[in-house]
Write a protein that holds these residues in place. Structure first.
Motif, PDB file in Angstrom:
ATOM      1  N   VAL A  16       0.844  -1.198   0.000  1.00 45.96           N
ATOM      2  CA  VAL A  16       0.000   0.000   0.000  1.00 45.96           C
ATOM      3  C   VAL A  16       0.877   1.244   0.000  1.00 45.96           C
ATOM      4  CG1 VAL A  16      -1.731   1.318   1.280  1.00 45.96           C
ATOM      5  CG2 VAL A  16      -1.861  -1.180   1.212  1.00 45.96           C
ATOM      6  N   THR A  17       0.536   2.193  -0.850  1.00 51.33           N
ATOM      7  CA  THR A  17       1.193   3.492  -0.814  1.00 51.33           C
ATOM      8  C   THR A  17       0.182   4.562  -1.212  1.00 51.33           C
ATOM      9  OG1 THR A  17       3.203   4.697  -1.433  1.00 51.33           O
ATOM     10  CG2 THR A  17       2.048   3.533  -3.205  1.00 51.33           C
ATOM     11  N   MET A  18       0.595   5.810  -1.141  1.00 48.61           N
ATOM     12  CA  MET A  18      -0.297   6.930  -1.430  1.00 48.61           C
ATOM     13  C   MET A  18      -0.188   7.316  -2.904  1.00 48.61           C
ATOM     14  SD  MET A  18      -0.374  10.589   0.570  1.00 48.61           S
ATOM     15  CE  MET A  18       0.074   9.697   2.062  1.00 48.61           C
ATOM     16  N   HIS A  19      -1.327   7.637  -3.517  1.00 48.69           N
ATOM     17  CA  HIS A  19      -1.350   8.035  -4.920  1.00 48.69           C
ATOM     18  C   HIS A  19      -2.017   9.399  -5.072  1.00 48.69           C
ATOM     19  CE1 HIS A  19      -0.958   3.629  -5.178  1.00 48.69           C
ATOM     20  NE2 HIS A  19      -0.341   3.847  -6.320  1.00 48.69           N
ATOM     21  N   GLY A  20      -1.466  10.204  -5.971  1.00 52.44           N
ATOM     22  CA  GLY A  20      -2.060  11.487  -6.318  1.00 52.44           C
ATOM     23  C   GLY A  20      -1.895  11.748  -7.801  1.00 52.44           C
ATOM     24  N   LEU A  21      -2.538  12.808  -8.289  1.00 49.28           N
ATOM     25  CA  LEU A  21      -2.472  13.163  -9.706  1.00 49.28           C
ATOM     26  C   LEU A  21      -1.710  14.467  -9.893  1.00 49.28           C
ATOM     27  CD1 LEU A  21      -6.117  12.433 -10.944  1.00 49.28           C
ATOM     28  CD2 LEU A  21      -4.083  11.025 -11.281  1.00 49.28           C
ATOM     29  N   LEU A  22      -0.899  14.526 -10.940  1.00 50.47           N
ATOM     30  CA  LEU A  22      -0.274  15.785 -11.321  1.00 50.47           C
ATOM     31  C   LEU A  22      -1.328  16.668 -11.975  1.00 50.47           C
ATOM     32  CD1 LEU A  22       3.163  14.671 -12.856  1.00 50.47           C
ATOM     33  CD2 LEU A  22       2.568  15.098 -10.468  1.00 50.47           C
ATOM     34  N   THR A  23      -1.500  17.873 -11.463  1.00 47.25           N
ATOM     35  CA  THR A  23      -2.492  18.795 -12.021  1.00 47.25           C
ATOM     36  C   THR A  23      -1.863  19.829 -12.944  1.00 47.25           C
ATOM     37  OG1 THR A  23      -2.297  20.205 -10.063  1.00 47.25           O
ATOM     38  CG2 THR A  23      -4.019  18.518 -10.051  1.00 47.25           C
ATOM     39  N   GLU A  24      -0.592  20.154 -12.715  1.00 45.36           N
ATOM     40  CA  GLU A  24       0.134  21.104 -13.563  1.00 45.36           C
ATOM     41  C   GLU A  24       1.588  20.656 -13.658  1.00 45.36           C
ATOM     42  OE1 GLU A  24      -0.352  25.318 -12.579  1.00 45.36           O
ATOM     43  OE2 GLU A  24      -1.913  24.725 -11.155  1.00 45.36           O
ATOM     44  N   VAL A  25       2.202  20.900 -14.806  1.00 45.81           N
ATOM     45  CA  VAL A  25       3.631  20.653 -15.001  1.00 45.81           C
ATOM     46  C   VAL A  25       4.235  21.909 -15.609  1.00 45.81           C
ATOM     47  CG1 VAL A  25       5.378  19.232 -16.129  1.00 45.81           C
ATOM     48  CG2 VAL A  25       3.262  18.171 -15.315  1.00 45.81           C
ATOM     49  N   SER A  26       5.335  22.386 -15.044  1.00 41.15           N
ATOM     50  CA  SER A  26       5.960  23.618 -15.533  1.00 41.15           C
ATOM     51  C   SER A  26       6.467  23.426 -16.956  1.00 41.15           C
ATOM     52  CB  SER A  26       7.109  24.022 -14.615  1.00 41.15           C
ATOM     53  OG  SER A  26       8.142  23.049 -14.656  1.00 41.15           O
ATOM     54  N   PRO A  27       6.605  24.503 -17.732  1.00 39.58           N
ATOM     55  CA  PRO A  27       7.041  24.390 -19.136  1.00 39.58           C
ATOM     56  C   PRO A  27       8.347  23.623 -19.306  1.00 39.58           C
ATOM     57  CG  PRO A  27       6.212  26.587 -18.707  1.00 39.58           C
ATOM     58  CD  PRO A  27       6.247  25.895 -17.377  1.00 39.58           C
ATOM     59  N   GLY A  28       9.276  23.782 -18.390  1.00 39.53           N
ATOM     60  CA  GLY A  28      10.545  23.073 -18.504  1.00 39.53           C
ATOM     61  C   GLY A  28      10.557  21.720 -17.829  1.00 39.53           C
ATOM     62  N   HIS A  29       9.401  21.275 -17.317  1.00 46.87           N
ATOM     63  CA  HIS A  29       9.248  19.988 -16.633  1.00 46.87           C
ATOM     64  C   HIS A  29      10.177  19.865 -15.418  1.00 46.87           C
ATOM     65  CE1 HIS A  29       7.455  19.126 -20.571  1.00 46.87           C
ATOM     66  NE2 HIS A  29       6.712  18.247 -19.923  1.00 46.87           N
ATOM     67  N   GLU A  46       3.252  14.543 -17.436  1.00 43.69           N
ATOM     68  CA  GLU A  46       2.182  15.376 -17.962  1.00 43.69           C
ATOM     69  C   GLU A  46       1.065  15.470 -16.933  1.00 43.69           C
ATOM     70  OE1 GLU A  46       0.898  13.378 -21.434  1.00 43.69           O
ATOM     71  OE2 GLU A  46       2.703  13.829 -22.621  1.00 43.69           O
ATOM     72  N   PRO A  47       0.233  16.518 -17.000  1.00 41.08           N
ATOM     73  CA  PRO A  47      -0.938  16.567 -16.121  1.00 41.08           C
ATOM     74  C   PRO A  47      -1.788  15.312 -16.302  1.00 41.08           C
ATOM     75  CG  PRO A  47      -0.600  18.691 -17.167  1.00 41.08           C
ATOM     76  CD  PRO A  47       0.368  17.745 -17.821  1.00 41.08           C
ATOM     77  N   GLY A  48      -2.241  14.755 -15.188  1.00 42.14           N
ATOM     78  CA  GLY A  48      -3.013  13.516 -15.228  1.00 42.14           C
ATOM     79  C   GLY A  48      -2.201  12.288 -14.894  1.00 42.14           C
ATOM     80  N   ASP A  49      -0.859  12.392 -14.931  1.00 42.49           N
ATOM     81  CA  ASP A  49      -0.029  11.261 -14.527  1.00 42.49           C
ATOM     82  C   ASP A  49      -0.187  11.009 -13.030  1.00 42.49           C
ATOM     83  OD1 ASP A  49       1.041  10.564 -16.975  1.00 42.49           O
ATOM     84  OD2 ASP A  49       2.823  11.824 -16.766  1.00 42.49           O
ATOM     85  N   VAL A  50      -0.050   9.746 -12.636  1.00 46.26           N
ATOM     86  CA  VAL A  50      -0.168   9.350 -11.236  1.00 46.26           C
ATOM     87  C   VAL A  50       1.209   9.385 -10.579  1.00 46.26           C
ATOM     88  CG1 VAL A  50      -0.782   7.480  -9.656  1.00 46.26           C
ATOM     89  CG2 VAL A  50      -2.191   7.922 -11.673  1.00 46.26           C
ATOM     90  N   ALA A  51       1.276  10.009  -9.410  1.00 49.30           N
ATOM     91  CA  ALA A  51       2.499  10.025  -8.599  1.00 49.30           C
ATOM     92  C   ALA A  51       2.236   9.224  -7.336  1.00 49.30           C
ATOM     93  CB  ALA A  51       2.896  11.455  -8.252  1.00 49.30           C
ATOM     94  N   GLU A  52       3.181   8.373  -6.952  1.00 50.91           N
ATOM     95  CA  GLU A  52       2.998   7.539  -5.766  1.00 50.91           C
ATOM     96  C   GLU A  52       4.127   7.757  -4.771  1.00 50.91           C
ATOM     97  OE1 GLU A  52       4.298   3.153  -6.657  1.00 50.91           O
ATOM     98  OE2 GLU A  52       3.302   3.947  -8.458  1.00 50.91           O
ATOM     99  N   LEU A  53       3.768   7.736  -3.500  1.00 46.92           N
ATOM    100  CA  LEU A  53       4.743   7.890  -2.424  1.00 46.92           C
ATOM    101  C   LEU A  53       5.765   6.768  -2.506  1.00 46.92           C
ATOM    102  CD1 LEU A  53       5.505   9.390   0.237  1.00 46.92           C
ATOM    103  CD2 LEU A  53       4.036   7.735   1.421  1.00 46.92           C
ATOM    104  N   TRP A  54       7.051   7.128  -2.367  1.00 47.70           N
ATOM    105  CA  TRP A  54       8.126   6.145  -2.531  1.00 47.70           C
ATOM    106  C   TRP A  54       9.270   6.451  -1.571  1.00 47.70           C
ATOM    107  CZ3 TRP A  54      13.191   6.819  -4.707  1.00 47.70           C
ATOM    108  CH2 TRP A  54      13.879   5.619  -4.925  1.00 47.70           C
ATOM    109  N   PRO A  55       9.856   5.411  -0.924  1.00 49.05           N
ATOM    110  CA  PRO A  55       9.446   4.006  -0.942  1.00 49.05           C
ATOM    111  C   PRO A  55       8.097   3.813  -0.243  1.00 49.05           C
ATOM    112  CG  PRO A  55      11.693   4.250  -0.081  1.00 49.05           C
ATOM    113  CD  PRO A  55      11.076   5.615  -0.121  1.00 49.05           C
ATOM    114  N   ARG A  56       7.505   2.650  -0.473  1.00 44.77           N
ATOM    115  CA  ARG A  56       6.254   2.349   0.216  1.00 44.77           C
ATOM    116  C   ARG A  56       6.506   2.294   1.719  1.00 44.77           C
ATOM    117  NH1 ARG A  56       5.219  -1.956  -4.233  1.00 44.77           N
ATOM    118  NH2 ARG A  56       6.576  -3.186  -2.892  1.00 44.77           N
ATOM    119  N   PRO A  57       5.577   2.824   2.524  1.00 45.03           N
ATOM    120  CA  PRO A  57       5.807   2.883   3.976  1.00 45.03           C
ATOM    121  C   PRO A  57       6.123   1.538   4.613  1.00 45.03           C
ATOM    122  CG  PRO A  57       3.999   4.333   3.385  1.00 45.03           C
ATOM    123  CD  PRO A  57       4.359   3.577   2.136  1.00 45.03           C
ATOM    124  N   ALA A  58       5.440   0.461   4.209  1.00 42.98           N
ATOM    125  CA  ALA A  58       5.700  -0.840   4.832  1.00 42.98           C
ATOM    126  C   ALA A  58       7.095  -1.339   4.502  1.00 42.98           C
ATOM    127  CB  ALA A  58       4.653  -1.860   4.389  1.00 42.98           C
TER     128      ALA A  58
END
Length: 494
Positions: free
Chosen positions: A121-134, A189-201
């Motif tokens: 189990v880990t935490m997941h979120g979405l990228l909402t914005e990415v800067s022009p230079g990434h 890109e916006p919409g990509d999934v980011a996950e917490l790493w390493p997983r807490p367990a």
């Protein structure tokens, strides 16, 4: 006649005083057992004991239970220091008397529970914005979800890591990441999934989870292949640290880190201890380092002789000693979600990176140890998450669910369970585990709450419920068997 709710006449500004408040250090439980002090039946409002002084905040979910089921549930929408008001989302047809027991979840106290999350189990979120230079990106989760300053996250696409990020600005419900690319042919890109790493367990167990990016020849006139993996010295990777490689939970290979760099490192595949060839996207688990010898350890069986003598892909480099014991488990043929302890192995011979052990059956008529079985060190024991039920109902409005469970389960209110996706969802989405908190236990059912960041209730239909095994299911001492006079001291080549 219903009871008036005196706190409704207070200024709504008082309700904001506890918003965003963090739970005190060492808070024992997010569950608050409180009671009704007033009921406005016409508007579906309940006044409850407990307010901001007890870490009750806006949006906290609550439930009222009978002996057989849920009477009502809702969300807190107003708080004062000592009381709060909740709006019912599912309500009974009759009145609710003062003194009725209520179970309330204080969300600010769930953020610290990520350190107790189950394996996988880990935490997941979405990228909402990415800067022009990434170089930076905005994330749609923040402190209220359990993120912490300087947390690392991985952005993957189709299972392949493409970038890593570090939190440089943390807000209540959002965060800013600094990005570092991992591949040349893809950018976040916006919409990509980011996950917490390493997983807490994995962090808790002294391990590091990572992924294979590529497989390549060692080069420079040397034979063999190496894997390119995500991770650096700052992440805990060190030369000669052993890693195991898996694909969809199945053991593939064993390797030893031979080069540490940033942002990627390499590990040399041990052919004789490998069941197959790794590929991009495979999961990598770096074993506990020698500084964490009290951590659980799993190693593969890479040779089995007719007399029960086995070679294990772990040795002195893993801190093993003669006499150490391991357990092997097999899936039940009729029910693959059930695992059965079949044999105990006792190490009789040690080498630098492998060891010899005898397998002793735990019961008669059990299947034998087979090639590429995983053996778990007995002490300290690997946490075992056992299937105990199925999620039968999801209530998205308050991130809750109801699961049918085995009545013999030892689950209690406040326990954390793991939700494993159904076989169909597993194939469609990849293996994405979630976690939930047990709010209330009936004899054969449980009510679950999934705090923000713990998972997505919409993706958990028919999910399997796993519980942490709390009892030993096998004997700790078994009759000793006479070892043969000679034992292999070198690993065979494939």
């Amino acid at each position: 006649m219903t009871n008036p709710i005196p706190i409704l006449i207070l200024s709504p500004l008082l309700a904001l005083s506890a918003f965003g408040q963090t739970a005190p250090a060492g808070a024992p439980s997010p569950i608050l057992d409180t009671k009704v002090v007033g009921f406005d039946e016409a508007n579906g409002l309940l006044a409850l004991e407990g307010g901001s002084a007890k870490d009750v905040t806006l949006g906290d979910p609550f439930w009222l239970f009978s002996e057989t089921g849920i009477l009502a549930d809702g969300l807190i929408y107003l708080t004062t220091e000592r009381q709060c008001v909740g709006r019912l989302t599912n309500r009974p047809s009759g009145t609710i008397p003062p003194g009725q027991s209520v179970i309330l979840i204080r969300k600010t106290r769930t953020t610290s529970l990520r350190d107790r999350w189950p394996r996988g189990v880990t935490m997941h979120g979405l990228l909402t914005e990415v800067s022009p230079g990434h170089a930076n990106a905005r994330l749609n989760i923040g402190r209220s979800y359990g993120l912490r300053p300087n947390d690392n996250l991985i952005i993957r696409r189709k299972g392949i890591p493409i970038s890593r990020g570090r939190i440089v600005d943390l807000q209540e419900n959002a965060a800013t990441l600094s990005l570092q690319p991992l591949v040349r042919n893809a950018l976040p890109e916006p919409g990509d999934v980011a996950e917490l790493w390493p997983r807490p367990a994995d962090r808790r167990l002294g391990r590091i989870n990572s992924w294979v990016l590529d497989v390549q020849p060692v080069g420079e006139g040397r034979q063999g292949q190496q894997v390119i993996i995500v991770g650096t010295a700052a992440d805990g990777l060190t030369l000669d640290r052993t890693v195991d490689i898996f694909r969809n939970g199945r053991y593939i290979a064993c390797a030893s880190i031979n080069h540490v760099s940033a942002p990627l490192s390499t590990a040399l595949i041990k052919d004789s201890m490998s069941a197959g060839t790794p590929m991009a996207g495979d999961e990598v688990i770096a074993r506990p380092s020698l500084s964490t010898l009290d951590a659980p350890l799993s190693v593969a069986v890479f040779r089995v002789d007719e007399d029960g003598y086995c070679l294990l892909a772990g040795g002195e480099d893993d801190g093993l000693q003669v006499g150490d014991k391991f357990i092997i488990r097999h899936q039940e043929p009729s029910e693959p979600t059930i695992w059965q302890d079949i044999a105990e192995l006792t190490i009789t011979k040690l080498n630098q990176d492998f060891s010899g052990a005898y397998a002793y059956p735990l019961q008669a008529n059990l299947p034998p140890v087979t090639l590429w079985d995983l053996a778990d060190r007995l002490e300290p024991r690997q946490p075992q998450w056992r299937p105990i039920g199925i999620l039968t109902e999801s209530r998205v409005e308050n991130s809750a669910g109801i699961a049918d469970i085995d009545p013999r389960s030892s689950l209690q209110n406040g326990d954390i369970v793991r939700l494993a996706p159904s076989a169909h969802q597993d194939a469609e989405m990849g293996r994405v585990y979630a976690a939930a908190l047990v709010v209330h236990r009936f004899p054969d059912r449980i009510v679950l709450y999934m705090p923000p960041g713990w998972g997505n209730p919409l993706t958990m239909k028919d999910a399997r419920i796993d519980s942490l095994e709390k009892t030993m299911l096998y004997p700790l001492a078994l009759p000793q068997r006479q070892a043969p006079a000679t034992q292999p001291t070198t690993a065979p080549s494939r």
